[in-house]
Every structure is written in structure tokens, then in C-alpha cells.
Scaffold this motif. Sequence first.
Motif: not given
Length: 136
Positions: A55-56, A59-60, A62-63, A66
Motif C-alpha cells: 500500500w505504501g 501511494q508513493i 500515485r504521488t 500526480q
Amino acid sequence: MAFAGAFTGFLVGRLTRKGNLALAFEDLGDKLAIAAKQATPILLIGVVALFALLWGVAQIRRTQAQQQLEQARVVQAQDALARQVAEARLKLLQAQIQPHFIFNTLAALQHWVDTSDARAAPLLRSLTGFCAAPPS
């Protein structure tokens, strides 16, 4: 995988100590149940830790995606602004050049009219056509 390793170690140890594999299977069920009860919390913690890690990482990523998208938008906006600036400069230069062009043409036309030059009439027609044309 941990259970298979524990089972294999149990069998090898039992065979080494007792020399008889039949004795190893007598209390195998009890030993496996105890090993499963002991290993279950560790496995659960490992699975939860693995999911948290995945999950981490997601998230990284995805960031980062973006941020790259935002950088692309900024570059696109900068390009559009630079294009607008270049167009504005071109229009300014055209506006500055046209009066000089018309002045020089009129001066040449005046001279040719005064000297009765045959080039005066075609020049006057060209200038009239240029002035009547819509601006681009």
C-alpha cells in the motif's frame, strides 16, 4: 512454506534422534497443531506488514504520477504563454513596420508623380489594394 520447513525439520530431527520414522508420526498431529498455533500470529503480522508495504509503495507511485502530471501541466501552460508572447511581439513589430512601409511607399509615389514616372500608376494601384485588404 514455513510449515513445510518446520515439518521437514521435525522429521529429520526425529529420525536422527530416535532412528525410527514410525515414532515420528505418532505425535505428528499434536506437534503440527502446536506449530500452527505458534506460527499463526507471526504469519498474520507478516501478511499485514506485506500489505502495508505494498500500500505504501502504491501511494508513493500515485504521488509521483500526480507530480509528473502537474509538471506536464505547468510546462504546457508555460509553452502556451511563450507562444502568446511571441505572437504579441510579432503583431507589435508588424504594427511598427506598416506605418514606415506606407510612408516610404507614399514618398516614392509622390516622387514618381512629380517626375511623371510611368511607375506611379501601378504603384498607386498596389498601395490601394494593400490598404483595402483586411488585416491578417
